[in-house]
Design a protein around this motif. Structure first.
Motif, PDB file in Angstrom:
ATOM      1  N   GLN A 257     118.432  43.530 -24.031  1.00  0.00           N
ATOM      2  CA  GLN A 257     118.591  44.002 -25.399  1.00  0.00           C
ATOM      3  C   GLN A 257     119.060  45.454 -25.458  1.00  0.00           C
ATOM      4  OE1 GLN A 257     114.488  43.465 -26.954  1.00  0.00           O
ATOM      5  NE2 GLN A 257     114.516  45.657 -27.340  1.00  0.00           N
TER       6      GLN A 257
ATOM      7  N   VAL B 124     104.607  47.993 -22.489  1.00  0.00           N
ATOM      8  CA  VAL B 124     105.936  48.596 -22.504  1.00  0.00           C
ATOM      9  C   VAL B 124     106.109  49.547 -21.324  1.00  0.00           C
ATOM     10  CG1 VAL B 124     106.355  48.418 -24.991  1.00  0.00           C
ATOM     11  CG2 VAL B 124     105.143  50.413 -24.070  1.00  0.00           C
TER      12      VAL B 124
ATOM     13  N   ALA C 199     113.991  38.773 -21.872  1.00  0.00           N
ATOM     14  CA  ALA C 199     112.545  38.683 -21.741  1.00  0.00           C
ATOM     15  C   ALA C 199     112.063  37.236 -21.731  1.00  0.00           C
ATOM     16  CB  ALA C 199     111.862  39.464 -22.863  1.00  0.00           C
TER      17      ALA C 199
ATOM     18  N   LYS D 292     101.205  42.145 -21.257  1.00  0.00           N
ATOM     19  CA  LYS D 292     102.406  42.420 -22.039  1.00  0.00           C
ATOM     20  C   LYS D 292     102.266  43.815 -22.622  1.00  0.00           C
ATOM     21  CE  LYS D 292     102.921  40.177 -25.921  1.00  0.00           C
ATOM     22  NZ  LYS D 292     103.242  39.113 -26.906  1.00  0.00           N
TER      23      LYS D 292
ATOM     24  N   GLN E  66     111.282  46.820 -32.452  1.00  0.00           N
ATOM     25  CA  GLN E  66     112.479  47.006 -31.636  1.00  0.00           C
ATOM     26  C   GLN E  66     112.525  46.084 -30.425  1.00  0.00           C
ATOM     27  OE1 GLN E  66     113.595  51.333 -31.062  1.00  0.00           O
ATOM     28  NE2 GLN E  66     111.643  51.655 -32.114  1.00  0.00           N
ATOM     29  N   LEU E  67     111.479  45.292 -30.218  1.00  0.00           N
ATOM     30  CA  LEU E  67     111.429  44.397 -29.061  1.00  0.00           C
ATOM     31  C   LEU E  67     111.742  42.964 -29.452  1.00  0.00           C
ATOM     32  CD1 LEU E  67     108.148  45.783 -27.446  1.00  0.00           C
ATOM     33  CD2 LEU E  67     110.473  46.130 -26.592  1.00  0.00           C
ATOM     34  N   GLU E  68     112.445  42.249 -28.582  1.00  0.00           N
ATOM     35  CA  GLU E  68     112.755  40.854 -28.873  1.00  0.00           C
ATOM     36  C   GLU E  68     111.466  40.027 -28.865  1.00  0.00           C
ATOM     37  OE1 GLU E  68     114.685  38.819 -25.409  1.00  0.00           O
ATOM     38  OE2 GLU E  68     114.653  40.835 -24.533  1.00  0.00           O
TER      39      GLU E  68
ATOM     40  N   ILE F 283     107.518  50.267 -32.380  1.00  0.00           N
ATOM     41  CA  ILE F 283     107.836  49.726 -31.059  1.00  0.00           C
ATOM     42  C   ILE F 283     108.032  48.221 -31.134  1.00  0.00           C
ATOM     43  CG2 ILE F 283     106.858  49.271 -28.771  1.00  0.00           C
ATOM     44  CD1 ILE F 283     105.581  52.082 -28.925  1.00  0.00           C
TER      45      ILE F 283
ATOM     46  N   PRO G 211     112.013  51.651 -26.472  1.00  0.00           N
ATOM     47  CA  PRO G 211     111.020  50.641 -26.083  1.00  0.00           C
ATOM     48  C   PRO G 211     111.632  49.501 -25.255  1.00  0.00           C
ATOM     49  CG  PRO G 211     110.813  51.179 -28.408  1.00  0.00           C
ATOM     50  CD  PRO G 211     112.092  51.798 -27.941  1.00  0.00           C
ATOM     51  N   VAL G 212     111.007  49.214 -24.136  1.00  0.00           N
ATOM     52  CA  VAL G 212     111.378  48.108 -23.263  1.00  0.00           C
ATOM     53  C   VAL G 212     110.083  47.450 -22.799  1.00  0.00           C
ATOM     54  CG1 VAL G 212     112.455  47.437 -21.076  1.00  0.00           C
ATOM     55  CG2 VAL G 212     113.490  49.240 -22.462  1.00  0.00           C
ATOM     56  N   TYR G 213     110.030  46.124 -22.836  1.00  0.00           N
ATOM     57  CA  TYR G 213     108.831  45.423 -22.366  1.00  0.00           C
ATOM     58  C   TYR G 213     108.522  45.771 -20.905  1.00  0.00           C
ATOM     59  CZ  TYR G 213     108.434  41.910 -26.148  1.00  0.00           C
ATOM     60  OH  TYR G 213     108.240  41.255 -27.340  1.00  0.00           O
TER      61      TYR G 213
END
Length: 317
Positions: free
Chosen positions: A68, A37, A17, A35, A311-313, A308, A44-46
């Motif tokens: 990730q 998801v 990301a 920004k 779990q996201l970078e 969420i 969860p993914v951006y």
């Protein structure tokens, strides 16, 4: 009368990301406008959005960073491959130097009688900068990129195909191919709809690479979205595509900022039929001046915000 208004956005599956944010904002100088998801799936993914100064339809690149999740794709044939972006006339030398200054290798090539600049996203996805004359779309000034050099928006899509004829047939029978098909060596191109900018489809004959992956996976082009203008026109276009025998079209999906159907062309590219509806638009949940500053979630995910985000970078814009 049914129609296509030109392009709407491009969506890519990338790796990290932060490297994606840095590539689009610090090197290409694009505006970070959203920004959120990915709405599909349980992990969860951006979903990150970049645009020109005004967030015009036909100027937006969106990305899903999959590093990730350790999910990677393969580039190949029967797959969308090149991100084609329009820049001001006379700016390619400036861009070649800028890319070199940021340690991005680029190559100057001539296609259909005009010069282009080829380079790659950190995930390997192929990009091309193409000069555009009389383009009214306003580029974003940031990170040392001035208005006279800034990216106008999308020029079109590059697709690698085993059989170009089937893709041309699709354009002629069901997808508003406009004008003649031009050919140069193993490359053919045409416009979709009657927009003056951002609507080129380029088909490269490729019978040597293996089949590219169509699912989500870092390093691959996921889909290209077309602007259908209104929900009524969108449904009529869907019916006409189905009536021509291309019946593998998704149900209507609400992406908050636009509503969409999806259809895969014979050449492998996934096309999105998108409409920015009355309740949508990039500023439906943020003011125009504050686009991209907050982490936005649709109402159905809001109760899970803490989970969420954990779990996201982390990323910095």
């Amino acid at each position: 009368m049914t129609y296509i208004n030109g392009s709407h956005h491009v969506t890519l599956s990338v790796a990290g990301a932060q490297e994606d944010v840095d590539f689009h904002t610090k090197i290409l100088g694009m505006r970070f406008i959203k920004k959120t998801v990915l709405y599909d799936g349980s992990k969860p993914v951006y979903h990150l959005y970049y645009s020109n100064a005004n967030g015009d339809p036909s100027s937006v690149i969106t990305t899903f960073p999959w590093k990730q999740a350790n999910l990677y794709g393969s580039r190949g044939t029967n797959q969308a491959r090149e991100v084609l972006l329009a820049v001001p006339h006379g700016s390619l030398d400036w861009w070649a130097k800028r890319l070199a200054d940021h340690e991005v290798d680029s190559t100057s090539v001539e296609v259909f009688g005009a010069r282009r600049l080829e380079f790659a996203h950190p995930s390997g996805i192929e990009y091309q900068l193409i000069e555009s004359d009389d383009d009214p779309r306003v580029g974003h000034e940031a990170a040392g990129v001035t208005r006279e050099h800034a990216v106008h928006g999308i020029h079109g899509i590059g697709i690698h195909v085993y059989d170009q004829d089937r893709s041309v047939d699709f354009g002629q029978e069901a997808f508003f191919l406009a004008g003649d098909v031009e050919e140069q060596g193993d490359l053919a191109r045409f416009r979709v709809g009657d927009a003056k900018h951002g609507n080129w489809v380029e088909l490269r004959g490729n019978r040597t690479d293996d089949q590219g992956t169509w699912r989500f996976g870092a390093g691959t082009y996921h889909h290209f979205a077309w602007n259908l203008g209104s929900l009524e026109n969108q449904e009529q276009v869907k019916f006409e595509i189905e009536g021509a025998g291309y019946t593998d079209i998704s149900e209507l999906k609400d992406r908050t900022y636009f509503k969409s159907h999806y259809v895969r062309m014979p050449g492998g590219a996934l096309f999105e039929l998108a409409v920015t509806h009355n309740e949508g638009g990039w500023d439906c949940d943020e003011s125009p001046e504050e686009l991209g500053q907050a982490f936005m979630l649709p109402p159905q995910f809001e109760s899970e915000r803490s989970s969420i985000m954990s779990q996201l970078e982390p990323i910095e814009v």
